[in-house]
Design a protein around this motif. Structure first.
Motif, PDB file in Angstrom:
ATOM      1  N   THR A   5       0.855  -1.186   0.000  1.00 52.13           N
ATOM      2  CA  THR A   5       0.000   0.000   0.000  1.00 52.13           C
ATOM      3  C   THR A   5       0.887   1.230   0.000  1.00 52.13           C
ATOM      4  N   MET A   6       0.786   2.021  -1.050  1.00 53.51           N
ATOM      5  CA  MET A   6       1.662   3.176  -1.211  1.00 53.51           C
ATOM      6  C   MET A   6       1.055   4.414  -0.569  1.00 53.51           C
ATOM      7  N   LEU A   7       1.887   5.139   0.171  1.00 54.58           N
ATOM      8  CA  LEU A   7       1.482   6.397   0.800  1.00 54.58           C
ATOM      9  C   LEU A   7       1.919   7.606  -0.023  1.00 54.58           C
ATOM     10  N   ILE A   8       2.757   7.349  -1.043  1.00 57.30           N
ATOM     11  CA  ILE A   8       3.197   8.382  -1.982  1.00 57.30           C
ATOM     12  C   ILE A   8       3.045   7.806  -3.389  1.00 57.30           C
ATOM     13  N   ALA A   9       3.217   8.650  -4.380  1.00 54.47           N
ATOM     14  CA  ALA A   9       3.144   8.178  -5.770  1.00 54.47           C
ATOM     15  C   ALA A   9       4.257   7.159  -6.032  1.00 54.47           C
ATOM     16  N   MET A  10       3.959   6.175  -6.821  1.00 55.61           N
ATOM     17  CA  MET A  10       4.929   5.147  -7.176  1.00 55.61           C
ATOM     18  C   MET A  10       6.075   5.780  -7.967  1.00 55.61           C
ATOM     19  N   PRO A  11       7.316   5.672  -7.462  1.00 55.57           N
ATOM     20  CA  PRO A  11       8.453   6.235  -8.211  1.00 55.57           C
ATOM     21  C   PRO A  11       8.634   5.513  -9.547  1.00 55.57           C
ATOM     22  N   THR A  12       9.157   6.243 -10.525  1.00 49.82           N
ATOM     23  CA  THR A  12       9.333   5.664 -11.857  1.00 49.82           C
ATOM     24  C   THR A  12      10.796   5.431 -12.215  1.00 49.82           C
ATOM     25  N   ASP A  13      11.724   5.951 -11.387  1.00 48.68           N
ATOM     26  CA  ASP A  13      13.142   5.722 -11.661  1.00 48.68           C
ATOM     27  C   ASP A  13      13.641   4.551 -10.819  1.00 48.68           C
ATOM     28  N   PHE A  14      14.849   4.090 -11.099  1.00 44.47           N
ATOM     29  CA  PHE A  14      15.395   2.938 -10.410  1.00 44.47           C
ATOM     30  C   PHE A  14      15.763   3.264  -8.962  1.00 44.47           C
ATOM     31  N   SER A  15      16.096   2.227  -8.221  1.00 46.77           N
ATOM     32  CA  SER A  15      16.223   2.309  -6.766  1.00 46.77           C
ATOM     33  C   SER A  15      17.616   2.643  -6.238  1.00 46.77           C
ATOM     34  N   PHE A  16      18.671   2.164  -6.883  1.00 44.87           N
ATOM     35  CA  PHE A  16      20.018   2.258  -6.302  1.00 44.87           C
ATOM     36  C   PHE A  16      20.862   3.319  -6.974  1.00 44.87           C
ATOM     37  N   PRO A  17      21.411   4.251  -6.198  1.00 46.49           N
ATOM     38  CA  PRO A  17      21.274   4.495  -4.763  1.00 46.49           C
ATOM     39  C   PRO A  17      20.080   5.410  -4.486  1.00 46.49           C
ATOM     40  N   SER A  18      19.744   5.576  -3.224  1.00 49.50           N
ATOM     41  CA  SER A  18      18.663   6.486  -2.843  1.00 49.50           C
ATOM     42  C   SER A  18      19.123   7.928  -3.071  1.00 49.50           C
TER      43      SER A  18
END
Length: 184
Positions: A92-105
């Protein structure tokens, strides 16, 4: 890599189990926005640039922000191309789903780069900035948009970029001063 991802998910699930509550569900999306696009740190760099006494620190902070954008967000994210935890597991997302990759933050990276520059300038301000950077980093885990290893790497890379921004600015200042003496 699979073992790291398994450990990352175990930590993320523990965070959800231990910390998930309506208060943090409300606060974490707001805290995470402080790191969006590094805008907080960019605005602070502009403020420091305006004041002659802190101009050098503004250059360092701006350089750190640019370095994070180029190295982390444009290069590393696209080369490593790691999927986000929220792309892998339904959550359950509390913000919009990010569209870029994860690493690094990126949020963590720019926040720790900024905190490093601010620490170099003023220890009290730096402590506050590191605390804020840590809370922003935690928000990325709480919101299930980064793995702990993304956040850890973001912090380390951010600190290194912050140090490079400080050293690079000092080097350029010395070089310009030397050139100025040669021209007179």
């Amino acid at each position: 890599m699979q073992g790291l991802t398994t450990l990352d998910f175990q930590i993320l699930h523990a965070i959800q189990r231990i910390f998930s509550c309506s208060v943090l569900d409300f606060l974490m999306p707001k805290i995470t926005t402080l790191g969006n696009g590094g805008i907080l740190w960019i605005l602070l760099a502009i403020l420091l640039l305006i004041l002659p006494k802190t101009r050098k620190n503004g250059i360092q902070l701006g350089g750190g922000c640019v370095g994070c954008g180029l190295i982390g967000n444009l290069f590393l994210k696209n080369v490593i191309a790691r999927n986000r935890p929220c792309w892998i597991e339904d959550h359950t997302m509390l913000i919009a789903m990010p569209t870029d990759f994860s690493f690094p933050s990126g949020h963590t990276m720019v926040s720790f780069a900024a905190a490093t520059v601010l620490w170099h300038w003023n220890r009290k301000v730096g402590i506050a900035a590191y605390l804020l950077a840590a809370v922003i980093a935690f928000s990325r885990l709480y919101l299930f948009v980064h793995f702990p290893s993304d956040v850890f790497a973001g912090a380390v890379i951010g600190i290194l970029i912050g140090i490079a921004a400080i050293k690079g600015t000092d080097w350029m200042q010395k070089k310009f001063q030397k050139q100025k003496k040669l021209n007179h």
